[in-house]
Design a protein around this motif. Structure first.
Motif, PDB file in Angstrom:
ATOM      1  N   ASP A 140     -15.793 -21.313 108.468  1.00  0.00           N
ATOM      2  CA  ASP A 140     -15.697 -22.402 109.490  1.00  0.00           C
ATOM      3  C   ASP A 140     -14.757 -21.741 110.907  1.00  0.00           C
ATOM      4  OD1 ASP A 140     -17.158 -24.195 108.110  1.00  0.00           O
ATOM      5  OD2 ASP A 140     -15.329 -25.401 107.487  1.00  0.00           O
ATOM      6  N   GLN A 141     -13.523 -20.871 110.237  1.00  0.00           N
ATOM      7  CA  GLN A 141     -12.908 -20.454 111.227  1.00  0.00           C
ATOM      8  C   GLN A 141     -13.651 -19.309 112.337  1.00  0.00           C
ATOM      9  OE1 GLN A 141      -9.984 -21.415 112.542  1.00  0.00           O
ATOM     10  NE2 GLN A 141      -9.923 -23.081 111.099  1.00  0.00           N
ATOM     11  N   LEU A 142     -14.440 -18.601 111.325  1.00  0.00           N
ATOM     12  CA  LEU A 142     -15.332 -17.233 112.007  1.00  0.00           C
ATOM     13  C   LEU A 142     -16.336 -18.201 112.868  1.00  0.00           C
ATOM     14  CD1 LEU A 142     -16.303 -14.524 112.340  1.00  0.00           C
ATOM     15  CD2 LEU A 142     -17.635 -15.020 110.436  1.00  0.00           C
ATOM     16  N   ALA A 143     -17.017 -19.265 112.509  1.00  0.00           N
ATOM     17  CA  ALA A 143     -17.862 -19.678 113.318  1.00  0.00           C
ATOM     18  C   ALA A 143     -17.353 -20.549 114.538  1.00  0.00           C
ATOM     19  CB  ALA A 143     -18.701 -20.946 112.397  1.00  0.00           C
ATOM     20  N   ALA A 144     -16.165 -20.962 114.537  1.00  0.00           N
ATOM     21  CA  ALA A 144     -15.511 -21.582 115.734  1.00  0.00           C
ATOM     22  C   ALA A 144     -15.299 -20.489 116.705  1.00  0.00           C
ATOM     23  CB  ALA A 144     -14.258 -22.291 115.223  1.00  0.00           C
ATOM     24  N   THR A 145     -14.635 -19.421 116.225  1.00  0.00           N
ATOM     25  CA  THR A 145     -14.518 -18.475 117.031  1.00  0.00           C
ATOM     26  C   THR A 145     -15.595 -17.682 117.861  1.00  0.00           C
ATOM     27  OG1 THR A 145     -12.719 -17.578 115.456  1.00  0.00           O
ATOM     28  CG2 THR A 145     -13.686 -15.749 117.492  1.00  0.00           C
ATOM     29  N   ILE A 146     -16.898 -17.909 117.054  1.00  0.00           N
ATOM     30  CA  ILE A 146     -18.021 -17.387 117.696  1.00  0.00           C
ATOM     31  C   ILE A 146     -18.516 -18.522 118.615  1.00  0.00           C
ATOM     32  CG2 ILE A 146     -20.469 -16.885 117.354  1.00  0.00           C
ATOM     33  CD1 ILE A 146     -19.772 -15.474 114.428  1.00  0.00           C
ATOM     34  N   LYS A 147     -18.516 -19.836 118.253  1.00  0.00           N
ATOM     35  CA  LYS A 147     -18.826 -20.965 119.120  1.00  0.00           C
ATOM     36  C   LYS A 147     -18.371 -20.943 120.426  1.00  0.00           C
ATOM     37  CE  LYS A 147     -19.928 -23.765 115.318  1.00  0.00           C
ATOM     38  NZ  LYS A 147     -19.839 -25.016 114.575  1.00  0.00           N
ATOM     39  N   THR A 148     -16.697 -20.565 120.231  1.00  0.00           N
ATOM     40  CA  THR A 148     -15.975 -20.578 121.734  1.00  0.00           C
ATOM     41  C   THR A 148     -16.638 -19.540 122.512  1.00  0.00           C
ATOM     42  OG1 THR A 148     -14.122 -21.281 120.232  1.00  0.00           O
ATOM     43  CG2 THR A 148     -13.870 -20.133 122.339  1.00  0.00           C
ATOM     44  N   GLN A 149     -17.014 -18.014 122.024  1.00  0.00           N
ATOM     45  CA  GLN A 149     -17.493 -17.056 122.875  1.00  0.00           C
ATOM     46  C   GLN A 149     -18.822 -17.636 123.408  1.00  0.00           C
ATOM     47  OE1 GLN A 149     -15.868 -14.524 123.649  1.00  0.00           O
ATOM     48  NE2 GLN A 149     -17.885 -13.871 124.963  1.00  0.00           N
ATOM     49  N   MET A 150     -19.467 -18.472 122.393  1.00  0.00           N
ATOM     50  CA  MET A 150     -20.936 -18.931 123.174  1.00  0.00           C
ATOM     51  C   MET A 150     -20.652 -19.634 124.463  1.00  0.00           C
ATOM     52  SD  MET A 150     -22.978 -19.465 119.447  1.00  0.00           S
ATOM     53  CE  MET A 150     -24.244 -20.517 120.218  1.00  0.00           C
ATOM     54  N   THR A 151     -19.606 -20.577 124.233  1.00  0.00           N
ATOM     55  CA  THR A 151     -19.355 -21.529 125.472  1.00  0.00           C
ATOM     56  C   THR A 151     -19.111 -20.714 126.559  1.00  0.00           C
ATOM     57  OG1 THR A 151     -18.704 -23.170 123.798  1.00  0.00           O
ATOM     58  CG2 THR A 151     -18.041 -23.584 125.960  1.00  0.00           C
ATOM     59  N   LYS A 152     -17.992 -19.794 126.435  1.00  0.00           N
ATOM     60  CA  LYS A 152     -17.874 -18.655 127.479  1.00  0.00           C
ATOM     61  C   LYS A 152     -19.123 -18.144 128.012  1.00  0.00           C
ATOM     62  CE  LYS A 152     -13.129 -17.659 125.913  1.00  0.00           C
ATOM     63  NZ  LYS A 152     -12.232 -16.653 125.226  1.00  0.00           N
ATOM     64  N   GLU A 153     -19.728 -17.709 127.322  1.00  0.00           N
ATOM     65  CA  GLU A 153     -21.073 -16.902 127.767  1.00  0.00           C
ATOM     66  C   GLU A 153     -21.741 -17.963 128.598  1.00  0.00           C
ATOM     67  OE1 GLU A 153     -22.407 -13.700 126.827  1.00  0.00           O
ATOM     68  OE2 GLU A 153     -20.441 -13.094 126.153  1.00  0.00           O
ATOM     69  N   ALA A 154     -22.234 -19.009 127.885  1.00  0.00           N
ATOM     70  CA  ALA A 154     -22.955 -20.051 128.618  1.00  0.00           C
ATOM     71  C   ALA A 154     -22.338 -20.091 130.004  1.00  0.00           C
ATOM     72  CB  ALA A 154     -23.047 -21.334 127.751  1.00  0.00           C
ATOM     73  N   ALA A 155     -20.958 -20.545 130.190  1.00  0.00           N
ATOM     74  CA  ALA A 155     -20.316 -20.765 131.502  1.00  0.00           C
ATOM     75  C   ALA A 155     -20.509 -19.722 132.401  1.00  0.00           C
ATOM     76  CB  ALA A 155     -18.783 -21.311 131.096  1.00  0.00           C
ATOM     77  N   GLU A 156     -20.366 -18.248 132.039  1.00  0.00           N
ATOM     78  CA  GLU A 156     -20.413 -17.126 132.807  1.00  0.00           C
ATOM     79  C   GLU A 156     -22.015 -17.215 133.187  1.00  0.00           C
ATOM     80  OE1 GLU A 156     -19.255 -13.961 130.718  1.00  0.00           O
ATOM     81  OE2 GLU A 156     -17.215 -14.710 130.258  1.00  0.00           O
ATOM     82  N   THR A 157     -22.903 -17.535 132.279  1.00  0.00           N
ATOM     83  CA  THR A 157     -24.343 -17.300 132.688  1.00  0.00           C
ATOM     84  C   THR A 157     -24.849 -18.212 133.893  1.00  0.00           C
ATOM     85  OG1 THR A 157     -24.913 -16.912 130.506  1.00  0.00           O
ATOM     86  CG2 THR A 157     -26.550 -17.345 131.801  1.00  0.00           C
ATOM     87  N   HIS A 158     -23.870 -19.515 133.986  1.00  0.00           N
ATOM     88  CA  HIS A 158     -24.295 -20.560 134.793  1.00  0.00           C
ATOM     89  C   HIS A 158     -23.525 -20.424 136.240  1.00  0.00           C
ATOM     90  CE1 HIS A 158     -26.401 -21.725 131.236  1.00  0.00           C
ATOM     91  NE2 HIS A 158     -27.268 -22.489 131.999  1.00  0.00           N
ATOM     92  N   LEU A 159     -22.548 -19.430 136.353  1.00  0.00           N
ATOM     93  CA  LEU A 159     -21.827 -19.415 137.422  1.00  0.00           C
ATOM     94  C   LEU A 159     -22.646 -18.908 138.795  1.00  0.00           C
ATOM     95  CD1 LEU A 159     -18.747 -17.629 136.236  1.00  0.00           C
ATOM     96  CD2 LEU A 159     -18.848 -19.973 136.599  1.00  0.00           C
ATOM     97  N   PRO A 160     -22.380 -19.694 139.918  1.00  0.00           N
ATOM     98  CA  PRO A 160     -23.246 -19.421 141.046  1.00  0.00           C
ATOM     99  C   PRO A 160     -22.825 -17.956 141.564  1.00  0.00           C
ATOM    100  CG  PRO A 160     -21.458 -21.144 141.647  1.00  0.00           C
ATOM    101  CD  PRO A 160     -21.680 -20.774 140.226  1.00  0.00           C
ATOM    102  N   ASN A 161     -23.757 -17.018 141.880  1.00  0.00           N
ATOM    103  CA  ASN A 161     -23.231 -15.822 142.616  1.00  0.00           C
ATOM    104  C   ASN A 161     -22.760 -15.737 143.963  1.00  0.00           C
ATOM    105  OD1 ASN A 161     -24.455 -14.903 140.345  1.00  0.00           O
ATOM    106  ND2 ASN A 161     -26.402 -14.301 141.219  1.00  0.00           N
TER     107      ASN A 161
END
Length: 161
Positions: A140-161
């Motif tokens: 669960d702790q490993l999954a939570a760490t990965i999910k947090t990174q996924m959220t960061k990646e998703a936010a960075e992908t959707h940032l305007p240029n």
């Protein structure tokens, strides 16, 4: 309360047993994943274009060993540091790949259940509720760490240029 010495010992002990039979346990992990969620087949490149789980596929074995090891390492880190720490590039890669594949919370739960079944099969009579809880917490702790990174990646992908 944190991750106890006993929990860490239980994960390490069972991992020691599992290492003796990685090929069949790797296969078993994926049989369990597909038993729980047959649609998961399309999420793994090494399963996508086949009707059977390939017995001697090195990618399958590599991925399974990676899952086993990362959960075991998470247990050790939880005991030593109180959290799961994955190196920057590895974490970024994990977040990116899981995001691209469309992995969501239910998928993590499928892998967790398959992992627990695999550990139980590996250790046989040594399996206990305490061992299950230790592996569950580490996963669960490993999954939570990965999910947090996924959220960061998703936010960075959707940032305007």
């Amino acid at each position: 309360m944190g991750f106890s010495e006993k929990q860490e010992a239980l994960v390490k002990e069972s991992w020691g047993i599992m290492k003796e039979d990685i090929p069949s346990l790797s296969l078993y992990l994926y049989i369990q994943i597909l038993d729980i969620f047959p649609e998961a087949k399309g999420l793994f490149s090494f399963l996508k274009d086949t009707d059977e789980i390939p017995q001697n596929n090195p990618k399958l074995k590599f991925h399974a060993v990676k899952v086993f090891k990362m959960v075991c390492e998470s247990a050790i880190q939880l005991r030593e540091k109180g959290e799961v720490v994955i190196s920057g590039s590895t974490l970024k890669s994990l977040g990116s790949v899981h995001l691209q594949k469309g992995i969501a919370d239910p998928h993590f739960e499928v892998v967790k259940e398959a992992l627990l079944r695999t550990v139980e099969k590996a250790v046989g009579e040594k399996w206990s509720e305490d061992m299950k809880l230790a592996w569950s917490e580490a996963y669960d702790q490993l999954a939570a760490t990965i999910k947090t990174q996924m959220t960061k990646e998703a936010a960075e992908t959707h940032l305007p240029n």
